[in-house]
Design a protein around this motif. Structure first.
Motif, short mmCIF file in Angstrom:
data_model
loop_
_atom_site.label_atom_id
_atom_site.label_comp_id
_atom_site.label_asym_id
_atom_site.label_seq_id
_atom_site.Cartn_x
_atom_site.Cartn_y
_atom_site.Cartn_z
N ARG A 188 12.50 -5.48 -26.52
CA ARG A 188 11.11 -5.60 -26.07
C ARG A 188 10.77 -7.04 -25.71
O ARG A 188 10.13 -7.32 -24.70
N LEU A 189 11.22 -7.98 -26.56
CA LEU A 189 10.96 -9.39 -26.30
C LEU A 189 11.64 -9.84 -25.01
O LEU A 189 11.04 -10.56 -24.20
N LEU A 190 12.88 -9.41 -24.80
CA LEU A 190 13.61 -9.78 -23.60
C LEU A 190 12.88 -9.30 -22.35
O LEU A 190 12.72 -10.06 -21.38
N ARG A 191 12.44 -8.07 -22.37
CA ARG A 191 11.76 -7.54 -21.19
C ARG A 191 10.45 -8.27 -20.92
O ARG A 191 10.11 -8.52 -19.76
N ARG A 192 9.71 -8.60 -21.96
CA ARG A 192 8.46 -9.34 -21.75
C ARG A 192 8.73 -10.72 -21.17
O ARG A 192 8.01 -11.18 -20.27
N MET A 193 9.76 -11.39 -21.67
CA MET A 193 10.12 -12.70 -21.14
C MET A 193 10.51 -12.61 -19.67
O MET A 193 10.14 -13.46 -18.85
N LEU A 194 11.26 -11.56 -19.32
CA LEU A 194 11.70 -11.41 -17.93
C LEU A 194 10.53 -11.12 -17.01
O LEU A 194 10.50 -11.60 -15.87
N TRP A 195 9.57 -10.33 -17.47
CA TRP A 195 8.41 -10.06 -16.63
C TRP A 195 7.57 -11.32 -16.42
O TRP A 195 7.01 -11.54 -15.35
N VAL A 196 7.50 -12.16 -17.47
CA VAL A 196 6.79 -13.43 -17.31
C VAL A 196 7.50 -14.30 -16.28
O VAL A 196 6.87 -14.91 -15.40
N LEU A 197 8.84 -14.36 -16.38
CA LEU A 197 9.61 -15.13 -15.40
C LEU A 197 9.45 -14.56 -14.00
O LEU A 197 9.41 -15.29 -13.02
N LEU A 198 9.36 -13.23 -13.92
CA LEU A 198 9.19 -12.59 -12.61
C LEU A 198 7.87 -13.00 -11.97
O LEU A 198 7.76 -13.10 -10.74
N LEU A 199 6.85 -13.23 -12.81
CA LEU A 199 5.55 -13.65 -12.28
C LEU A 199 5.53 -15.15 -11.96
O LEU A 199 4.95 -15.58 -10.96
N ILE A 200 6.18 -15.94 -12.82
CA ILE A 200 6.17 -17.39 -12.63
C ILE A 200 7.15 -17.82 -11.54
O ILE A 200 6.87 -18.73 -10.76
N GLY A 201 8.32 -17.15 -11.48
CA GLY A 201 9.38 -17.55 -10.57
C GLY A 201 8.94 -17.65 -9.12
O GLY A 201 9.14 -18.70 -8.47
N PRO A 202 8.34 -16.59 -8.54
CA PRO A 202 7.92 -16.69 -7.14
C PRO A 202 6.92 -17.82 -6.89
O PRO A 202 6.99 -18.50 -5.85
N ALA A 203 6.02 -18.05 -7.85
CA ALA A 203 5.05 -19.14 -7.69
C ALA A 203 5.77 -20.49 -7.66
O ALA A 203 5.43 -21.38 -6.86
N ALA A 204 6.79 -20.65 -8.52
CA ALA A 204 7.55 -21.90 -8.54
C ALA A 204 8.32 -22.09 -7.24
O ALA A 204 8.38 -23.20 -6.69
N VAL A 205 8.90 -21.01 -6.73
CA VAL A 205 9.65 -21.10 -5.47
C VAL A 205 8.73 -21.49 -4.32
O VAL A 205 9.05 -22.35 -3.49
N ILE A 206 7.55 -20.86 -4.28
CA ILE A 206 6.58 -21.17 -3.22
C ILE A 206 6.16 -22.64 -3.30
O ILE A 206 6.05 -23.34 -2.29
N PHE A 207 5.93 -23.12 -4.53
CA PHE A 207 5.54 -24.52 -4.68
C PHE A 207 6.64 -25.46 -4.20
O PHE A 207 6.37 -26.45 -3.50
N VAL A 208 7.89 -25.18 -4.60
CA VAL A 208 9.01 -26.04 -4.18
C VAL A 208 9.13 -26.05 -2.66
O VAL A 208 9.31 -27.11 -2.03
N LEU A 209 9.03 -24.88 -2.03
CA LEU A 209 9.15 -24.82 -0.57
C LEU A 209 8.00 -25.57 0.10
O LEU A 209 8.21 -26.25 1.10
#
Length: 562
Positions: free
Chosen positions: A382-403
């Motif tokens: 359960r913890l792993l899945r929650r962490m991955l969903w958080v990363l899934l939300l943060i990841g695209p925002a970080a990529v957009i910022f870097v670009l």
């Protein structure tokens, strides 16, 4: 009615033909090429084959369309013979009914049409629409020969899609799934990948380069596939398939070949030096924990897959520092090899391996069986899945910022070492920026509404660019483009918005059907098809990669759990 392939049902001739077709396509087709000794034999009969890397596209396209057409004709003949009095399996080969249509006895044209429509899956409907749009686009294009054969592109014309549709109907109605058929494909891919790795070291085992004087061709061609973009598209698909099979298979013996496929596939794809591998392998490794992991045993094997991936990256990168005669050259080796040259990938591999071993030890000393799922209260999953969903939300925002920062921000020195990946202009991606800008410019500024819907004609991107952008291509040092180097953008231009959406619908419906099936093979094919679909954003379809991707996906639709 019973669908072919149910347990205890005897196979008829049509079903056996479907199985033989699958074996030839998955076992022989990946490795097929006009080898030197075949060219010599042909020459003794007065047949001139240039062979080697000069005609991989035409050789493999010819193999596919001739073999597929032959088996479709034989299958139709077998079904006609069965229908007109030949003895065959009871009910085998008949179209299965589903939903409201099952058991329905309806008369009249409209009720029968409605029943037929209800029998079709989403993939059936989108694929049929996609094929119809191809036919309409060809009829309206004014280039019947070029659009039929796809001769001005990569041979992905109307003929290719007609044959793929026929193969789809044959396999989803008649094919009887065998797990060892996937093993044949994985074994064939292992040979293909090992061959490609020898090309990385410039071994040229079969003398394919003995008549190639262009150094650039030798740097960007590998194995029996040729262009490294197509090569890594296929090896990335095989890596994803192998990784999921290794994670999900319950029998340790069934995991041996997938583990080899994961390890060798990772190294071969990284040594392929094409950055589409970042998209395909990254998609697979991100999707596995989000969509598939259910038990701690699966989590442990997933961590092992990650460790193998980073170890392959580190080993491949380390080899490039030894001063050997390699394909990899400074500036051309790709992102994954560049990361592999640093110590980070090695530390990640070691850390993930220790985590996997630690999880195994913890389960052993706790006396757990490793089979408790997140749904049954496993806090770790359960913890792993929650962490991955958080990363899934943060990841695209970080990529957009870097670009944004790399292209519009005020820190050019920070991103200078990665400008080839992050700075978007017409030179980005070995000319992909130019190809995309020409495609979008023509679509929005030049195309009338009916062409926006139905396209210029299948495989006509070359015609568009040569008629309208010749001077621009010459100014940037490119003599021609026969493809947009983006499958979806290429379809948008050639078969229109309706064609592109139909293709996307077909892919998404196939992935959904595969994920709904609990069989390991089906779920592995779903992740592998996702990986291919994402890398298609920067790649092009060819008749020796996409047919294999689709055929593996379609036969896995027939898999059953257990």
């Amino acid at each position: 009615m019973r669908a072919a392939g149910k347990k205890g049902e005897k196979a008829g001739l049509a079903e056996k033909l479907a199985e033989l077709y699958v074996l030839l396509m998955l076992g022989i087709f990946p490795l097929y090429a006009r080898y030197g000794f075949l060219c010599d034999i042909a020459a003794s009969f007065g047949i001139e084959w240039k062979g080697y890397y000069f005609d991989i596209l035409s050789a493999k396209f010819g193999f596919f369309w001739k073999l597929t057409l032959l088996f479709l004709l034989l299958t139709v003949g077998a079904l006609l013979y069965r229908r007109t009095g030949g003895k065959a399996a009871d009910g085998a080969g008949q179209l299965p009914k589903s939903g409201k249509a099952a058991g329905a006895s309806k008369t009249g044209v409209l009720p029968r049409c409605r029943a037929f429509w209800e029998r079709l899956s989403g993939t059936d409907r989108f694929f049929a629409a996609f094929l119809l749009i191809h036919l309409l686009s060809m009829a309206l294009s004014g280039y019947p020969y070029e659009t039929w054969w796809g001769s001005l592109g990569r041979n992905m014309g109307v003929l290719m899609w007609l044959l793929l549709f026929g193969a789809y109907c044959m396999l989803t109605r008649l094919y009887r799934f065998r797990r060892w058929h996937l093993s044949v494909f994985l074994a064939s891919m292992l040979l293909l990948e090992l061959w490609g790795m020898t090309d990385f070291f410039h071994r040229d085992l079969f003398g394919f380069f003995r008549e190639v004087e262009d150094w650039g061709a030798q740097q960007t061609f590998a194995s029996s596939i040729g262009n490294i973009n197509s090569y890594t598209a296929l090896t990335g698909f095989a890596f994803s398939l192998s990784a999921v099979l290794f994670i999900l298979e319950s029998d340790w013996r069934a995991r041996l070949l997938p583990f080899l496929g994961t390890a060798i596939g990772a190294a071969a794809t990284i040594m392929g030096m094409s950055d589409n591998a970042v998209l395909s392998m990254g998609t697979a490794l991100a999707a596995i924990p989000l969509l598939l992991l259910r038990t701690r045993d699966e989590l442990r094997r997933y961590l092992l897959v990650l460790a193998v991936f980073f170890a392959a990256m580190r080993l491949s990168g380390w080899v490039t520092t030894l001063g050997l005669y390699l394909q990899a050259q400074e500036g051309d080796m790709g992102l994954l090899l560049r990361i592999g040259r640093t110590a980070l990938s090695g530390y990640l591999a070691g850390g993930l391996l220790l985590l996997s071993l630690g999880l195994s030890a913890m389960e052993h000393f706790r006396g757990g069986d490793g089979q408790r799922t997140a749904d049954k209260g496993d806090p770790l999953l359960r913890l792993l899945r929650r962490m991955l969903w958080v990363l899934l939300l943060i990841g695209p925002a970080a990529v957009i910022f870097v670009l944004w920062d790399a292209n519009r921000g005020g820190h050019p020195a920070l991103w200078a070492p990665y400008r080839g990946f992050l700075i978007f202009n017409r030179s980005w991606g070995t000319g992909r920026g130019l190809a995309w800008s020409m495609a979008l410019d023509y679509f929005f500024r030049e195309m009338p509404l009916w062409q926006k819907l139905l396209g210029y004609g299948p495989e006509t991107y070359y015609i568009i660019t040569m008629d309208h952008f010749r001077a621009l291509m010459n100014a940037y040092g490119y003599g021609m483009f026969d493809n947009a180097h983006n499958e979806y953008l290429n379809l948008l231009l050639t078969v229109g918005l309706s064609g592109m959406l139909s293709y996307l619908g077909m892919l998404l419906c196939t992935i959904r059907q595969l994920l709904r099936n609990r069989a390991a093979a089906s779920r592995a094919a779903a992740i592998a098809l996702c990986a291919y679909s994402v890398q298609a954003l920067v790649n092009f379809a060819v008749p020796f990669v996409l047919p294999l991707v689709l055929l593996v996906s379609w036969i896995c639709l027939r898999a059953r759990e257990g």
